[in-house]
Structure formats: C-alpha cells, structure tokens
Motif scaffolding. Sequence first.
Motif, short mmCIF file in Angstrom:
data_model
loop_
_atom_site.label_atom_id
_atom_site.label_comp_id
_atom_site.label_asym_id
_atom_site.label_seq_id
_atom_site.Cartn_x
_atom_site.Cartn_y
_atom_site.Cartn_z
N VAL A 239 0.81 -1.11 0.03
CA VAL A 239 0.02 0.12 0.13
C VAL A 239 0.97 1.35 -0.02
N ASP A 240 0.29 2.29 -0.65
CA ASP A 240 0.78 3.63 -0.40
C ASP A 240 0.42 4.13 0.91
N CYS A 241 1.22 4.83 1.58
CA CYS A 241 0.75 5.53 2.90
C CYS A 241 1.06 6.91 2.92
N ASP A 242 -0.35 7.53 3.11
CA ASP A 242 -0.32 9.21 3.23
C ASP A 242 -0.74 9.49 4.72
N VAL A 243 -0.01 10.36 5.14
CA VAL A 243 -0.19 10.85 6.48
C VAL A 243 -0.79 12.27 6.44
N VAL A 254 -3.73 8.46 9.02
CA VAL A 254 -3.06 7.49 8.00
C VAL A 254 -4.06 6.79 7.18
N ILE A 255 -3.52 7.09 5.69
CA ILE A 255 -4.49 6.38 4.83
C ILE A 255 -3.71 5.22 4.12
N TYR A 256 -3.93 4.01 3.90
CA TYR A 256 -3.41 3.13 3.18
C TYR A 256 -4.21 2.96 1.86
N THR A 257 -3.61 3.02 0.57
CA THR A 257 -4.34 2.60 -0.44
C THR A 257 -3.54 1.99 -1.43
N ALA A 258 -3.91 1.00 -2.41
CA ALA A 258 -3.26 0.28 -3.01
C ALA A 258 -3.30 0.77 -4.46
#
Length: 283
Positions: A239-243, A254-258
Amino acid sequence: MDRRELADFLRSRRERITPADVGLPAGPRRRTPGLRREEAARLAFISTEYWTRLEQARAPRPSREVLAGLARALRLSDAERDHLHHLAGAPPGPSRGPSREVRQSLADLLDRLPMAAAFVLSAAYEVIAWNALAAALMEDFSALPRRDRNLVRRTFLGPHPEGRRLYGLSDADEFARHAAQQLRAAAARYPDDPEVAALVAELLAGSEEFAELWASHDVSDEPRLCKTLHHPLVGPVTVDCDVLDVADRDQRVVIYTAVPGSSSEEALRLLSVVGTQRMDVPG
C-alpha cells in the motif's frame, strides 16, 4: 464571568442542535428549535435546574468539569470551547495531554473511504478512530482494550514472539525507529501528562531496543511512503501510505491505498467484503 453573554451563547448553541444530531427522537410536540433544556442538561451531566439558571444568567461560575460537559453536549468547536471558557471567566489553559477527541468530520471522512484503510493516531501513537477496512487489514481495534491500541506499545512490547513485526509490516525496523522518535517529540510537548510518562517508563523498562532509540535523542524522521503488510488471509498487501496532519488536535490521519488494478487492490477489495471475520480457522 459575563453571565448574560454566557447565557445567550449557551441558548444559541443549544437551539442549533437537532435531536437527530445527538440520537434523540424529535417527537410530534416539539415547539422550540434545537434541544430542550432537559435534553441538553442530560447530555452535559448536570441538572435541568442548573442549566436553566445558566441560561437565565443566575448561576454561579461553572467549574471546568461543568464547562467540559457543556462543550461536549453542545458539540462545540475548539474556537467555541475557548470562547465558552472566556465567558465563564476560566480561560482555557494549555493542553495537559494528547487529545483523544476525533472531530466528527474526520470520523465521517474515514467512512467515506471504502477502498482505503484509514485510521487516526493521537500524538502518543494510540489508534483513536478507524474505518472498517483498517480493522480488516490490521486488527479489530474495537475488540482491544484501549492500552492495546497503542502502536508504540505493540511494536516494542507486542503479545506475540514476533510482536515487533507489527501486522507483518515489511519495514518494521524503520517503523519502530520512527515511532520512538515521534513519541520523544510528544513527550516534550506534553511533559505533564501522566499517561505519556507512564508509557515511556514502561517501554524503557521492557525493551532494550526502545531504550537505545530513546537514548539517541532523535526526534525527526521521514516515514516510508510505501509499505507491505502480510495478512493471514489474503497474503502480502502493498500500500501507499499518506499521512495528514490535524494540527489543531495534534493528531494524524493515516491512509493506506493500493495501486489501481494491482493484486493488492484486489486483496483490499476482498477484505472489504470479508471484514474482520476469521476465514483461516474452523468455525
């Protein structure tokens, strides 16, 4: 204390809240806008008589505990909460510890991200809000006692032999270093908070690795923006991790997206359907 301004402010805030906002039935005979005094008083854990005296500018100065109840019952913003304190002659002091209150708009945002695993961290790395996919990918936080929702504690003092590899993170060592540095910074911001002090003491006593990281006095580090979590049902999920920083609450979303079209996106899609139920053990 400005009794008249306080009375008018409380009345105006009460009248803007609908019963539905706080989970109350409207009823067929509601003749006044917003909440009734007795409803607002019940939400603030004070008597209806005291609330009435406040709105009639006849009450003595409310305590800080009462002010906290009024702010909670009326769903005041931070600016409105500060204004309430000033009207009551009790200016708000500096925050003693990390805020654990999540704005309703943030809680709603988490639920509007069905294909992202999203959660909110306090300054002390406690998971204080999460959506369904975060629970399915990481852990059902609702089933944990509050102390076990702290990611720093679980990283260094996890319940499993390999508890350090939190949720199968591929960058467990980097996460541990970053979390320790963030906790040191939080401890400096909240030197009088007993929970933060107790957490640091527990980690220093229970983890040599944490003690070494703590002794380095490092307080800044950039987290990795791509992570792989090893899930027991769907396997590795990258996943990409955006904070996103929530500056006024000293919190992080914290947002996990694929990547679209990837196998990890398919894994998240499956988890969004399966949820937190266990498929790898007999029923």
